[in-house]
Design a protein around this motif. Structure first.
Motif, PDB file in Angstrom:
ATOM      1  N   ARG A 143       0.827  -1.207   0.000  1.00  0.00           N
ATOM      2  CA  ARG A 143       0.000   0.000   0.000  1.00  0.00           C
ATOM      3  C   ARG A 143       0.860   1.255   0.000  1.00  0.00           C
ATOM      4  NH1 ARG A 143      -3.903  -2.582   4.534  1.00  0.00           N
ATOM      5  NH2 ARG A 143      -5.427  -3.581   3.157  1.00  0.00           N
ATOM      6  N   GLY A 144       1.900   1.252   0.845  1.00  0.00           N
ATOM      7  CA  GLY A 144       2.754   2.424   0.929  1.00  0.00           C
ATOM      8  C   GLY A 144       3.397   2.760  -0.398  1.00  0.00           C
ATOM      9  N   ALA A 145       3.894   1.749  -1.108  1.00  0.00           N
ATOM     10  CA  ALA A 145       4.565   1.977  -2.387  1.00  0.00           C
ATOM     11  C   ALA A 145       3.598   2.528  -3.427  1.00  0.00           C
ATOM     12  CB  ALA A 145       5.183   0.672  -2.884  1.00  0.00           C
ATOM     13  N   GLN A 146       2.387   1.972  -3.481  1.00  0.00           N
ATOM     14  CA  GLN A 146       1.431   2.446  -4.490  1.00  0.00           C
ATOM     15  C   GLN A 146       0.874   3.827  -4.130  1.00  0.00           C
ATOM     16  OE1 GLN A 146      -0.881  -0.892  -6.705  1.00  0.00           O
ATOM     17  NE2 GLN A 146      -0.552  -1.704  -4.639  1.00  0.00           N
ATOM     18  N   LEU A 147       0.764   4.120  -2.850  1.00  0.00           N
ATOM     19  CA  LEU A 147       0.387   5.482  -2.455  1.00  0.00           C
ATOM     20  C   LEU A 147       1.436   6.483  -2.922  1.00  0.00           C
ATOM     21  CD1 LEU A 147      -0.856   4.876   1.206  1.00  0.00           C
ATOM     22  CD2 LEU A 147      -2.256   5.818  -0.660  1.00  0.00           C
ATOM     23  N   LEU A 148       2.714   6.149  -2.709  1.00  0.00           N
ATOM     24  CA  LEU A 148       3.792   7.060  -3.125  1.00  0.00           C
ATOM     25  C   LEU A 148       3.889   7.173  -4.642  1.00  0.00           C
ATOM     26  CD1 LEU A 148       6.545   6.085  -0.533  1.00  0.00           C
ATOM     27  CD2 LEU A 148       5.312   8.262  -0.668  1.00  0.00           C
ATOM     28  N   ALA A 149       3.543   6.109  -5.347  1.00  0.00           N
ATOM     29  CA  ALA A 149       3.540   6.183  -6.807  1.00  0.00           C
ATOM     30  C   ALA A 149       2.486   7.174  -7.295  1.00  0.00           C
ATOM     31  CB  ALA A 149       3.281   4.806  -7.404  1.00  0.00           C
ATOM     32  N   ALA A 150       1.348   7.205  -6.601  1.00  0.00           N
ATOM     33  CA  ALA A 150       0.273   8.131  -6.981  1.00  0.00           C
ATOM     34  C   ALA A 150       0.506   9.540  -6.438  1.00  0.00           C
ATOM     35  CB  ALA A 150      -1.069   7.602  -6.473  1.00  0.00           C
ATOM     36  N   ARG A 151       1.086   9.607  -5.214  1.00  0.00           N
ATOM     37  CA  ARG A 151       1.308  10.886  -4.543  1.00  0.00           C
ATOM     38  C   ARG A 151       2.686  10.872  -3.873  1.00  0.00           C
ATOM     39  NH1 ARG A 151      -2.821  14.146  -2.480  1.00  0.00           N
ATOM     40  NH2 ARG A 151      -1.020  15.272  -1.647  1.00  0.00           N
ATOM     41  N   PRO A 152       3.758  11.195  -4.634  1.00  0.00           N
ATOM     42  CA  PRO A 152       5.109  11.118  -4.070  1.00  0.00           C
ATOM     43  C   PRO A 152       5.344  12.044  -2.883  1.00  0.00           C
ATOM     44  CG  PRO A 152       5.158  11.300  -6.476  1.00  0.00           C
ATOM     45  CD  PRO A 152       3.749  11.563  -6.051  1.00  0.00           C
ATOM     46  N   ASP A 153       4.489  13.032  -2.688  1.00  0.00           N
ATOM     47  CA  ASP A 153       4.682  13.997  -1.601  1.00  0.00           C
ATOM     48  C   ASP A 153       4.201  13.487  -0.246  1.00  0.00           C
ATOM     49  OD1 ASP A 153       2.013  14.351  -3.019  1.00  0.00           O
ATOM     50  OD2 ASP A 153       1.645  15.477  -1.179  1.00  0.00           O
ATOM     51  N   LEU A 154       3.455  12.395  -0.228  1.00  0.00           N
ATOM     52  CA  LEU A 154       2.876  11.920   1.025  1.00  0.00           C
ATOM     53  C   LEU A 154       3.951  11.409   1.977  1.00  0.00           C
ATOM     54  CD1 LEU A 154      -0.221   9.905  -0.289  1.00  0.00           C
ATOM     55  CD2 LEU A 154      -0.201  12.222   0.675  1.00  0.00           C
ATOM     56  N   GLN A 155       3.662  11.490   3.278  1.00  0.00           N
ATOM     57  CA  GLN A 155       4.491  10.860   4.297  1.00  0.00           C
ATOM     58  C   GLN A 155       3.790   9.562   4.724  1.00  0.00           C
ATOM     59  OE1 GLN A 155       6.124  13.336   7.538  1.00  0.00           O
ATOM     60  NE2 GLN A 155       5.084  15.072   6.569  1.00  0.00           N
ATOM     61  N   ILE A 156       4.438   8.423   4.488  1.00  0.00           N
ATOM     62  CA  ILE A 156       3.857   7.140   4.849  1.00  0.00           C
ATOM     63  C   ILE A 156       4.330   6.770   6.255  1.00  0.00           C
ATOM     64  CG2 ILE A 156       3.584   4.721   4.214  1.00  0.00           C
ATOM     65  CD1 ILE A 156       2.396   6.757   2.221  1.00  0.00           C
ATOM     66  N   VAL A 157       3.379   6.494   7.143  1.00  0.00           N
ATOM     67  CA  VAL A 157       3.676   6.178   8.537  1.00  0.00           C
ATOM     68  C   VAL A 157       3.310   4.715   8.789  1.00  0.00           C
ATOM     69  CG1 VAL A 157       3.187   6.731  10.948  1.00  0.00           C
ATOM     70  CG2 VAL A 157       3.208   8.557   9.217  1.00  0.00           C
ATOM     71  N   ASP A 158       4.272   3.925   9.263  1.00  0.00           N
ATOM     72  CA  ASP A 158       4.011   2.523   9.556  1.00  0.00           C
ATOM     73  C   ASP A 158       3.161   2.420  10.824  1.00  0.00           C
ATOM     74  OD1 ASP A 158       5.041  -0.402   8.844  1.00  0.00           O
ATOM     75  OD2 ASP A 158       4.974  -0.207  11.026  1.00  0.00           O
ATOM     76  N   ILE A 159       2.032   1.714  10.724  1.00  0.00           N
ATOM     77  CA  ILE A 159       1.139   1.592  11.873  1.00  0.00           C
ATOM     78  C   ILE A 159       0.764   0.133  12.085  1.00  0.00           C
ATOM     79  CG2 ILE A 159       0.189   3.911  11.655  1.00  0.00           C
ATOM     80  CD1 ILE A 159      -2.311   2.670  10.379  1.00  0.00           C
ATOM     81  N   ARG A 160       0.412  -0.197  13.327  1.00  0.00           N
ATOM     82  CA  ARG A 160      -0.063  -1.520  13.695  1.00  0.00           C
ATOM     83  C   ARG A 160      -1.369  -1.362  14.457  1.00  0.00           C
ATOM     84  NH1 ARG A 160       2.707  -5.810  14.807  1.00  0.00           N
ATOM     85  NH2 ARG A 160       0.635  -6.704  14.708  1.00  0.00           N
ATOM     86  N   GLY A 161      -1.923  -2.507  14.837  1.00  0.00           N
ATOM     87  CA  GLY A 161      -3.156  -2.490  15.607  1.00  0.00           C
ATOM     88  C   GLY A 161      -4.330  -2.959  14.779  1.00  0.00           C
ATOM     89  N   ASN A 162      -5.409  -3.296  15.449  1.00  0.00           N
ATOM     90  CA  ASN A 162      -6.614  -3.726  14.759  1.00  0.00           C
ATOM     91  C   ASN A 162      -7.333  -2.526  14.135  1.00  0.00           C
ATOM     92  OD1 ASN A 162      -6.286  -6.510  15.317  1.00  0.00           O
ATOM     93  ND2 ASN A 162      -6.978  -6.155  17.414  1.00  0.00           N
ATOM     94  N   VAL A 163      -8.426  -2.822  13.448  1.00  0.00           N
ATOM     95  CA  VAL A 163      -9.073  -1.800  12.623  1.00  0.00           C
ATOM     96  C   VAL A 163      -9.458  -0.569  13.441  1.00  0.00           C
ATOM     97  CG1 VAL A 163     -11.090  -1.304  11.183  1.00  0.00           C
ATOM     98  CG2 VAL A 163      -9.889  -3.490  10.942  1.00  0.00           C
TER      99      VAL A 163
END
Length: 331
Positions: free
Chosen positions: A135-155
């Motif tokens: 997901r992070g890679a495809q988000l950056l492909a669409a929007r290179p300016d985004l900051q991707i934050v690794d998160i855990r936990g249930n929904v």
């Protein structure tokens, strides 16, 4: 002493303890009970993925949510286990079979953003949470300016990370402590729908923008071979199996297996029945989203051909440099 009627035999269904896992497991268990006439019992199994707070990509590669359930099956603690198919390693362990793949639901990923924002409308530099390199890679492909934050936990915990959203009470303690620090998170649409959380979705991400994980939106009902062959719910398992879903996920998982990529690899794949055949599309990404290989291939819509289709498309991706792009294991 006379024996109890066969209809009173209870079958045991293994599940993780999260609200999503229990919800989807209960749905399958009730369908099996209705078809077989036998009551069921839920057996909650704690998995490594539920109790470890590190990034998913660092939790041993694949199967962190599946291993404990599979062990419970092999040791006879339960008769069947229900998995999210996208979390299940592509290698099938000896002594277990996937007896049913119920009809697949929504395959898409979903953006859950503050203030009703879409992916295109997120402000420059917006923080978007996901635990998935795909997901992070495809988000950056669409929007290179985004900051991707690794998160855990249930929904519920993940939704609570979005500014202005209160966490839903479905987490088991993993990922708690930080709230409202993100502009958006990306989650599987199927999981949100199963929990009744669709109102949090601000945009369904088209597969043209974000290909889902292999098996996303599908469930796997796993058991020991004798349970599937002649157990009290054997007929119910066979009836629950959906052929179009099985064909699609067989192709997707064969591709994943040939790439020797785990559940956390930046690989997306989606197969669908089209014009009487089976069409498979896949993407392999660099984790920073700067390079994507996206290819598709069509084949026959038969059980024998589905796996071969996945292998052939994987071979094409490897020939085009997929291993170097995503640092795939074994290549």
């Amino acid at each position: 002493m006379s024996q109890a009627p066969a209809s009173t035999a209870t079958f045991r269904v293994g599940t993780r303890g999260s609200a999503l896992a229990v919800t989807q497991t209960t749905t399958v268990a009730e369908a099996l009970a209705a078809a077989s006439g036998h009551p069921y019992e839920l057996v909650r199994v704690k998995t490594e993925g539920d109790v470890t707070s590190g990034p998913l990509s660092q939790l041993g590669g694949t199967g962190v949510f599946a291993a404990a359930l599979r062990l419970a099956l092999l040791e006879g603690e339960c008769d069947v286990a229900v998995h999210s198919l996208k979390d299940l390693p592509s290698a099938q362990p000896q002594g277990l079979v996937i007896a049913a793949t119920p009809a697949r639901v929504d395959v898409r990923d979903a953006l859950c953003a503050r203030d009703g924002l879409t992916l295109a409308a997120l402000p420059p530099g917006a923080k978007v949470g996901t635990g998935s390199p795909r997901r992070g890679a495809q988000l950056l492909a669409a929007r290179p300016d985004l900051q991707i934050v690794d998160i855990r936990g249930n929904v519920g915990t993940r939704l609570g990370r979005v500014a202005g959203k209160a966490p839903a009470a479905d987490d088991g303690g993993v990922g708690r402590g930080v709230q409202g620090d993100l502009d958006a998170v990306v989650l599987a649409a199927a999981g949100l729908a199963r929990l009744g959380f669709e109102e949090h979705i601000t945009e369904y991400l088209d597969p043209a923008v974000m290909l889902p994980a292999p098996g996303q939106g599908a469930l796997a009902v796993e058991c020991r071979p004798e349970t599937a062959a002649d157990g009290v719910i054997a007929g119910a398992l066979a009836a629950l199996d959906d052929l179009p879903t099985r064909l699609a996920v067989t192709a997707e998982r064969a591709l994943l297996s040939r790439l020797e990529a785990g559940c956390a690899a930046p690989v997306g794949a989606l197969a669908s029945l089209q014009n009487g055949g089976l069409r498979l599309e896949a993407v392999v990404c660099s984790t920073d989203g700067t390079r994507l290989l996206r290819r598709s291939l069509a084949g026959e819509a038969t059980a024998g051909a589905a796996a071969g289709l996945g292998v052939r498309l994987a071979e094409q991706l490897l020939a085009d440099g997929a291993a170097e792009l995503a640092a795939l294991a074994g290549h």
